[in-house]
Enzyme design. Sequence first.
Site, PDB file in Angstrom:
ATOM      1  N   HIS A   6       0.828  -1.204   0.000  1.00 22.77           N
ATOM      2  CA  HIS A   6       0.000   0.000   0.000  1.00 22.77           C
ATOM      3  C   HIS A   6       0.868   1.262   0.000  1.00 22.77           C
ATOM      4  O   HIS A   6       1.606   1.499   0.944  1.00 22.77           O
ATOM      5  CB  HIS A   6      -0.883  -0.025   1.248  1.00 22.77           C
ATOM      6  CG  HIS A   6      -1.783   1.151   1.390  1.00 22.77           C
ATOM      7  ND1 HIS A   6      -1.694   2.035   2.432  1.00 22.77           N
ATOM      8  CD2 HIS A   6      -2.804   1.596   0.601  1.00 22.77           C
ATOM      9  CE1 HIS A   6      -2.626   2.962   2.310  1.00 22.77           C
ATOM     10  NE2 HIS A   6      -3.316   2.724   1.205  1.00 22.77           N
ATOM     11  N   HIS A  48      -0.267  10.716  -2.239  1.00 23.33           N
ATOM     12  CA  HIS A  48      -1.583  10.429  -1.662  1.00 23.33           C
ATOM     13  C   HIS A  48      -2.391  11.690  -1.408  1.00 23.33           C
ATOM     14  O   HIS A  48      -3.538  11.804  -1.845  1.00 23.33           O
ATOM     15  CB  HIS A  48      -1.435   9.633  -0.365  1.00 23.33           C
ATOM     16  CG  HIS A  48      -2.761   9.370   0.278  1.00 23.33           C
ATOM     17  ND1 HIS A  48      -3.340  10.229   1.193  1.00 23.33           N
ATOM     18  CD2 HIS A  48      -3.652   8.356   0.105  1.00 23.33           C
ATOM     19  CE1 HIS A  48      -4.521   9.755   1.558  1.00 23.33           C
ATOM     20  NE2 HIS A  48      -4.733   8.623   0.919  1.00 23.33           N
TER      21      HIS A  48
HETATM   22  O1  G3P Z   1      -6.615   1.774  -2.588  1.00 27.60           O
HETATM   23  C1  G3P Z   1      -6.709   1.459  -1.239  1.00 27.60           C
HETATM   24  C2  G3P Z   1      -6.435   2.651  -0.369  1.00 27.60           C
HETATM   25  O2  G3P Z   1      -5.246   3.239  -0.782  1.00 27.60           O
HETATM   26  C3  G3P Z   1      -7.530   3.670  -0.402  1.00 27.60           C
HETATM   27  O3  G3P Z   1      -7.360   4.674   0.541  1.00 27.60           O
HETATM   28  O4  G3P Z   1      -6.682   6.875   1.339  1.00 27.60           O
HETATM   29  O5  G3P Z   1      -5.041   4.999   1.372  1.00 27.60           O
HETATM   30  O6  G3P Z   1      -5.699   6.032  -0.789  1.00 27.60           O
HETATM   31  P1  G3P Z   1      -6.147   5.687   0.615  1.00 27.60           P
HETATM   32 MG    MG Z   2      -4.658   4.755  -2.192  1.00 35.30          MG
END
Ligand code: G3P
Ligand code: MG
Length: 236
Positions: A6, A48
């Site tokens: 992630h 992000h």
């Molecule tokens: O794609 C999964 C996750 O990344 C979604 O939330 O806020 O971490 O981009 P965020």
């Molecule tokens: Mg994400």
Amino acid sequence: MFIYAHRGSSGYAPENTMAAFQMAVDMNCPGIELDVQLTKDGHVVICHDEDVSRTTNGQGFIKDFTLEELRALDAGSWMDPKFHQEKIPTLVELLDLVKNTEMIMNFEIKNLPFYYVGIEQKLADAIKEAGMEDQAIISSFDHYALQTIHKICPELKLGLLFSTRIIDPWIYAQQLPYPVYSLNPDWSFVDSHYVQQSHLHGYQVLAYTVNERPTYEALRDIGVHGIFSNYPDQFM
Ligand code: G3P
Ligand code: MG
């Protein structure tokens, strides 16, 4: 269960930087998730937040920086001074790293709160240029962005991100004007009924963001197809 790093292996290196992506490659992680946005001069970059202040030494919105201005920022020291050379990466840099691997890439289009006109076309073009159409999943909380990219490149797999507990998302997915590959909810929304119904309707469940062992085990035991984790090596 399929494990996506992630924002790269962001538990170990600054999120959405080449250091975090390289670490995911070195860990033999099967997949990577990353977030894309557009600069003022129209370059696709990986970050992000819409604002650079949390993860760089700068301040302001990505949409107000040119690529050159963004690249002058330090995107690593906030986590550890040893990462001071990390920059906000371009999409092209990331694709160069992974295009000769077998990794599955989940490209998340960040279209909120700012709508990046043309980001879908640029993302699709770059994925095609890298020959990674078969290795890509496009996700977004902005389900209109998925409609746009589907019209541009119908072969791309699409994942619906959910940040709220909507009722019967598998029914919602069925009536959209594009085919959905996966439902991507916050892990806390997911129980065995959720997984069963999603699978019954033909959708994978990819849950974010799973960093704790008990959560991983509970999701695995009810048949969740994949997770996004900052510590992918712990669950592989
Ligand atoms: O794609 C999964 C996750 O990344 C979604 O939330 O806020 O971490 O981009 P965020
Ligand atoms: Mg994400």
